[in-house]
Design a protein around this motif. Sequence first.
Motif, mmCIF file in Angstrom:
data_model
loop_
_atom_site.group_PDB
_atom_site.id
_atom_site.type_symbol
_atom_site.label_atom_id
_atom_site.label_comp_id
_atom_site.label_asym_id
_atom_site.label_seq_id
_atom_site.Cartn_x
_atom_site.Cartn_y
_atom_site.Cartn_z
ATOM 1 N N TYR A 1 -20.295 -7.662 35.755
ATOM 2 C CA TYR A 1 -20.068 -6.541 34.836
ATOM 3 C C TYR A 1 -20.288 -6.980 33.394
ATOM 4 O O TYR A 1 -21.002 -6.321 32.628
ATOM 5 N N TYR A 2 -19.688 -8.091 33.017
ATOM 6 C CA TYR A 2 -19.809 -8.523 31.624
ATOM 7 C C TYR A 2 -21.196 -9.076 31.317
ATOM 8 O O TYR A 2 -21.680 -8.966 30.179
ATOM 9 N N GLN B 1 -23.051 -6.052 30.428
ATOM 10 C CA GLN B 1 -22.675 -5.544 29.126
ATOM 11 C C GLN B 1 -23.349 -6.326 27.995
ATOM 12 O O GLN B 1 -23.730 -5.767 26.968
ATOM 13 N N PHE C 1 -15.935 -4.839 40.236
ATOM 14 C CA PHE C 1 -16.916 -4.216 39.340
ATOM 15 C C PHE C 1 -16.550 -2.760 39.072
ATOM 16 O O PHE C 1 -16.581 -2.295 37.920
ATOM 17 N N LEU D 1 -13.590 -2.350 36.637
ATOM 18 C CA LEU D 1 -13.957 -2.486 35.222
ATOM 19 C C LEU D 1 -14.711 -1.260 34.725
ATOM 20 O O LEU D 1 -14.561 -0.858 33.568
ATOM 21 N N VAL D 2 -15.517 -0.655 35.584
ATOM 22 C CA VAL D 2 -16.201 0.588 35.189
ATOM 23 C C VAL D 2 -15.185 1.686 34.926
ATOM 24 O O VAL D 2 -15.290 2.437 33.941
ATOM 25 N N SER E 1 -13.482 1.294 31.700
ATOM 26 C CA SER E 1 -14.326 1.609 30.548
ATOM 27 C C SER E 1 -14.462 3.105 30.313
ATOM 28 O O SER E 1 -15.079 3.526 29.326
ATOM 29 N N THR F 1 -23.265 -0.298 27.902
ATOM 30 C CA THR F 1 -22.651 1.020 28.102
ATOM 31 C C THR F 1 -22.966 1.959 26.945
ATOM 32 O O THR F 1 -23.343 3.115 27.135
#
Length: 881
Positions: free
Chosen positions: A181-182, A185, A256, A259-260, A263, A314
């Motif tokens: 995920y990061y 990003q 994952f 974390l989405v 956000s 994002t």
Amino acid sequence: MIAWNPAALDLFNRHCENRRDALLAAGADPDEVFGDWKTLIEAHAAAAGENEIATDRVQRELIDLVAADGGLADPDPEPVAAKPVRRGRAVRAAFGRFRTALLWLFGVALPLGVLAFELLAGFCAEALFDPIPTWLHALLIALVPIANAWALLATRPQRESERAFRIAGRLNGIALGISAYYALQFAIITPFAFIALIFGAGLLPLAPLLAFLSASALRGRLVHAGIRRPFLWPFAGRTIPVRPVTPWYKTALPAFVLLVLLSLPRLAVQIGIEPANDPDPAVRARAVWFLRAFGSRDLLLRKCYRQGENADLTSLLTQKLFGASPTTADAQNAYYRVTGNPYGAVPPPRLKGLRGQELIDSEWFDPALGGDQVAARVRGLALAQSRLDGRVDSASGCAYLEWTLEFRNASKTAREARALIDLPPGAVVSRVTLWIDDEPREAAFGGRSQTRQAYRQVAVRQRRDPVLVTTAGPDRVLLQCFPVPADGSLKTRIGITAPLLVPDAAQGVAALRLPAFAEQNFGGAPKVQTSVWLESDRPALAVGAGLHVESAGNVPAIRGQIPADASAPAVCLQVPLEQPYRPVLSRDERLPADTAILQTLEGPAVPAAFPPALAVVVDGSARMAPYAKALVQDVLGRIPPDTAVCTILARDLPEVLSGIPSADALRFAGGCDNGAALVAAAEWSATNGFAPILWLHAAQPLESGESEALRQIADFSRGQLAIYSHQFGPGANRIAEKLADQRLIRAIPVLAGATDIVDYLQHKAGRWQRERLSGANRPAGVPVGSSHVARLWAADEIAWLSDPNRKIYRAEAVDLAQTFQLVTPVSGAVVLETAAQYKANDLTPADPATVPGIVPEPATGLLLLGGASLLLALRRRIPSK
């Protein structure tokens, strides 16, 4: 533990070293495989009851390994012992240890160090975007180095327990999801980070990607460590996972997705700000609901100060898919609609990390400098001293007040002090003074745009010493002082001419509401209060909290201290009024020769009665919630039942109710634009004989998009439409400011409490009438009153000349305001530093001899006394005929 014969152990070790290259080529960990082989040989020897592992046992086992591993083992164990050791064996062993060291470095040490650095310094949050908006994000990121370390320990040849292996597999999957995920990003800046490596930087943005690659490599180790090859037919050549690793979709995917989901508040802010400012009320209402339900208020507040923080994937996708690129002004409006608080009314957000500074620091540029709004409070700027002096003249029905303010700036750059001041009802500013080099300088009075342009020219561009005072809606002025020097102070004073209020013409009581801050961009130094000293021609009947009545040299005085902050309510006092009131004449040198102003007090034109029809607009903003009880009991509950009432609740979408709403119907949330509700009330009023509109509201910091619709109805009403406004709590009223030229919104003078609102609508109050008379028309025996009566007459005349239906007289209104030195909707007051600045802006500062004051000058008093004595002496010497 079973022992090994030295020759057998040497044979086994040489065989293993010769097989290392083949195992590496197959993607296996040689040390791991060798450990499995050794354990297997020991198990078989123990099962056979052997006390020592001999050479023949090793040879037999190696033959079985040949059949089981499909050639990875040597088919002839004897030549194994005779084969020479390859020269690259030591290099390959060193490379394996080096690879493990890299996994410790990039999979454990680097992400752990980057996490600690970001928590302490907040570097990425300030330069790019905030990767750790909550402590839950911090905990999830901390799982990555923990999982990688656990996997490294679990895949050693001396393995931990089966349970530890299973935990390592699950943690590794979670680490894969988090680091993936990061890594996504940071994908936008990853290419630049690789370039920055050349210059010795860029390692921090690469930490998520390196952590992901490390977790992927460790997953390969875990998979291989969990697989064992059988040795007997029919399973020869196959692999059986005796310790399977948890599938990635059960660990990595949930991490994952989590974390989405975390956000989403950030996405909601990015997507919802622009629709929350849409001209369409329905679209705006949906967007505001979306932001209230899913948006991050902390991030929304941060965007009120910064437009950036869009360097992540994002934000890029949001911009591409939704075209979302909100400005700070959009964020400020959206923050008010969502929370009900202007962004400047709450403390600025703090910088990320443990540094402790606020997001807006003393070194930051002030975006509202020279504008027409107070905006956010400025760090380091404070009110150092405040005093209010004045004289109450009940015989003349007026008062004159002087409010002296000193601002101190503790920051490293010059600052502008801005304050929105609530004046006494019907009052007008008649003096403005600024101390330059400890010398008082009087203001120049001119057209509104002329004085503001001069202020911007000198204050914003030349950064010199002006002060500006302009009106900001009914009974309000905006005070602006710049620059308050760094580590220095600035002192200014405004003089206020105010009529006394007569709430009930049948009673001999007048009232005066003292000026107060409605909004300010500065704080208050510790324990700073306004010191009050007012002289009166009659002892006061009642005073507000913090004040008391005393006699100073046989002159009644009102003294004490009152709060100086905008959060404190205004203080009122009452003085007796002679019954019946005797008219007074006022002379002023600026009036034509042999003319004077006659002031009288008149009662209501019709018997006191409540209007037969009334439109009520109730603000639905959250800031009205504390006043709900007073609203229902003291206002709505006192409206006569025979009055036709139409109630419009100003929410995100106006709601029209017939009659007086119940307490349950009054719900408050966020910040609501009252413009649409006022238009609905005006439409209803136009169909009901232009019935009055009662507007009960909190602060209105946003400019309404319905202003032109209100103007249209007001124009065609030809002065019949009237909106009676009362604001609960401090704050700006941008709707009233923008409609000030229409004379449409009239502030209700509330003195004792909300009950005054209903009393005011019954038309009980006495009204001051002022007219200019020539010498032949002046009535005999009328006492001479204060010269401030003439100033109040001039303010009335300016209001008449500048009425929107008489726009041809605007120039005459400005000339009259300049002559009588008044701040009105068409004029302002500005103090500049030099004569050249006044000349460049076609302004003339007021003559100190013509400005009003609290105490008459000693020279004037002596002159009057000497002149009277001389006249008396001459009269005695002249013989009578």
